[in-house]
Design a protein around this motif. Structure first.
Motif, short mmCIF file in Angstrom:
data_model
loop_
_atom_site.label_atom_id
_atom_site.label_comp_id
_atom_site.label_asym_id
_atom_site.label_seq_id
_atom_site.Cartn_x
_atom_site.Cartn_y
_atom_site.Cartn_z
N PHE A 122 -8.62 -32.48 -11.80
CA PHE A 122 -8.65 -32.64 -13.25
C PHE A 122 -10.10 -32.62 -13.78
N GLU A 123 -10.95 -33.36 -13.10
CA GLU A 123 -12.37 -33.43 -13.51
C GLU A 123 -13.03 -32.06 -13.43
N ARG A 124 -12.66 -31.32 -12.36
CA ARG A 124 -13.25 -30.00 -12.16
C ARG A 124 -12.82 -29.03 -13.28
N ALA A 125 -11.53 -29.12 -13.64
CA ALA A 125 -11.03 -28.26 -14.73
C ALA A 125 -11.73 -28.61 -16.03
N ALA A 126 -11.91 -29.91 -16.27
CA ALA A 126 -12.53 -30.35 -17.52
C ALA A 126 -13.98 -29.86 -17.61
N ILE A 127 -14.70 -29.91 -16.51
CA ILE A 127 -16.10 -29.49 -16.56
C ILE A 127 -16.19 -27.97 -16.75
N HIS A 128 -15.22 -27.25 -16.20
CA HIS A 128 -15.22 -25.80 -16.40
C HIS A 128 -14.98 -25.47 -17.88
N CYS A 129 -14.06 -26.18 -18.50
CA CYS A 129 -13.80 -25.96 -19.93
C CYS A 129 -15.08 -26.22 -20.71
N ARG A 130 -15.66 -27.36 -20.42
CA ARG A 130 -16.89 -27.79 -21.10
C ARG A 130 -17.97 -26.71 -21.01
N ASN A 131 -18.12 -26.12 -19.82
CA ASN A 131 -19.18 -25.14 -19.60
C ASN A 131 -18.82 -23.76 -20.14
N ASN A 132 -17.58 -23.59 -20.62
CA ASN A 132 -17.14 -22.27 -21.08
C ASN A 132 -16.63 -22.30 -22.51
N GLU A 165 8.95 -36.07 -23.46
CA GLU A 165 7.85 -35.23 -22.99
C GLU A 165 6.54 -35.76 -23.60
N ALA A 166 5.44 -35.39 -23.01
CA ALA A 166 4.16 -35.89 -23.53
C ALA A 166 3.13 -34.76 -23.56
N ASP A 167 2.39 -34.73 -24.63
CA ASP A 167 1.27 -33.80 -24.76
C ASP A 167 0.00 -34.64 -24.75
N ALA A 168 -0.91 -34.29 -23.86
CA ALA A 168 -2.16 -35.06 -23.77
C ALA A 168 -3.33 -34.13 -24.03
N TYR A 169 -4.28 -34.59 -24.84
CA TYR A 169 -5.46 -33.79 -25.18
C TYR A 169 -6.72 -34.50 -24.74
N LEU A 170 -7.61 -33.78 -24.15
CA LEU A 170 -8.91 -34.35 -23.81
C LEU A 170 -10.00 -33.62 -24.59
N LYS A 171 -10.74 -34.36 -25.39
CA LYS A 171 -11.86 -33.75 -26.13
C LYS A 171 -13.08 -33.77 -25.22
N LEU A 172 -13.73 -32.62 -25.14
CA LEU A 172 -14.85 -32.50 -24.20
C LEU A 172 -16.18 -32.38 -24.92
N LEU A 173 -17.20 -32.88 -24.24
CA LEU A 173 -18.56 -32.77 -24.79
C LEU A 173 -19.05 -31.33 -24.63
N PRO A 174 -20.05 -30.93 -25.41
CA PRO A 174 -20.65 -29.60 -25.17
C PRO A 174 -21.35 -29.60 -23.80
N PRO A 175 -21.57 -28.39 -23.25
CA PRO A 175 -22.23 -28.35 -21.93
C PRO A 175 -23.68 -28.81 -22.02
N ASN A 176 -24.22 -29.20 -20.87
CA ASN A 176 -25.66 -29.45 -20.77
C ASN A 176 -26.11 -28.96 -19.39
N PRO A 177 -27.41 -28.91 -19.11
CA PRO A 177 -27.84 -28.38 -17.81
C PRO A 177 -27.19 -29.11 -16.64
N ALA A 178 -26.97 -30.43 -16.78
CA ALA A 178 -26.37 -31.19 -15.68
C ALA A 178 -24.92 -30.76 -15.43
#
Ligand code: COA
Length: 216
Positions: A122-132, A165-178
């Protein structure tokens, strides 16, 4: 995300991007899920033919699929991060100002649950979204899915429940170099691990085929 529990013990969970060559193993993974888990993963009791058709239709040029291989090169977890133009998903449209939305679905084999694999995927997917340039990651599941609800809440997802059923949304920060570096490093480690395990597996198979070698 940063406040999530870090698991200090046990082997590191290496999440790798999967490609065309992994399709057969992905199908094997889904078909190996227990009936109730297939229901939780797909939201409906998909027959084998439809699972196969789902796997065959995964578009690796648009979506990203993640996997975790165990010691003996068995795919123990698969996560599908699917992207769609926001116009195609009116319900999710409101949640973002970006061009695309992402939806994540994941499954982990029972024998390897509770070790942080699902969370790591899940964390990996979230960081990919953030970076893209995707700022909203979405997940759809049955609200009876306690484990997934737990992971979603832990990640700070906003959850809307409706008719079981449940819909869950995660708001992500913009990417940064880290965040960019983190994704690249994680993939690099996972790639090395994958290559090592694939070569070991090939060598074992080759040895087993040598004349005079006892077959199990
Ligand atoms: C959901 C799933 C992917 C989780 O995988 P996993 O590798 O076991 O997940 P993790 O080990 O990272 O985390 C599990 C967390 O849920 C908690 N948990 C387990 N069972 C629980 C339950 N019945 N109720 C509440 N929390 C529960 C664990 O304690 C752990 O929490 P922690 O990290 O705070 O300690 C896995 O259970 C699965 O494949 N289920 C079937 C398919 C599915 O439901 N997919 C999701 C819909 S897309």
């Amino acid at each position: 995300m940063e406040s999530w529990k870090r698991r200090g013990f046990g082997p590191a969970v290496l999440v790798k991007e999967l490609h065309e060559r992994d399709r057969r193993r992905m199908l094997k993974h889904f078909l190996a899920l227990e009936k109730s888990d297939r229901l939780l993963r797909f939201g409906t009791q998909l027959p084998d033919e439809l699972v196969e058709s789902y796997v065959n239709k995964i578009d690796f040029s648009r979506d990203v699929v993640y996997g975790v291989y165990n010691r003996v090169f068995k795919l123990i977890a698969v996560g599908h991060l699917a992207f769609a133009p926001k116009e195609k998903s009116p319900a999710k449209h409101a949640a973002t100002t970006k061009e695309r939305v992402a939806e994540f679905g994941v499954s982990v084999l029972r024998s390897t649950r509770g070790m942080g694999v699902g969370t790591k995927m899940f964390e990996r997917a979230a960081i990919h979204c953030r970076n893209n340039d995707v700022d909203t990651m979405y997940m759809h599941c049955l609200s009876s899915n306690q484990t997934m609800m737990h992971i979603a809440k832990k990640a700070g997802m906003e959850i809307q429940r409706d008719y079981g059923e449940a819909d869950a949304y995660l708001k992500l920060l913009p990417p940064n170099p880290a965040s960019v570096l983190q994704e690249a490093v994680e993939e690099q480690f996972a790639m090395l691990d994958y290559t090592f395990k694939a070569n070991t597996r090939a060598a074992v198979k080759w040895l087993d085929r040598l004349p005079g070698r006892k077959q199990d």
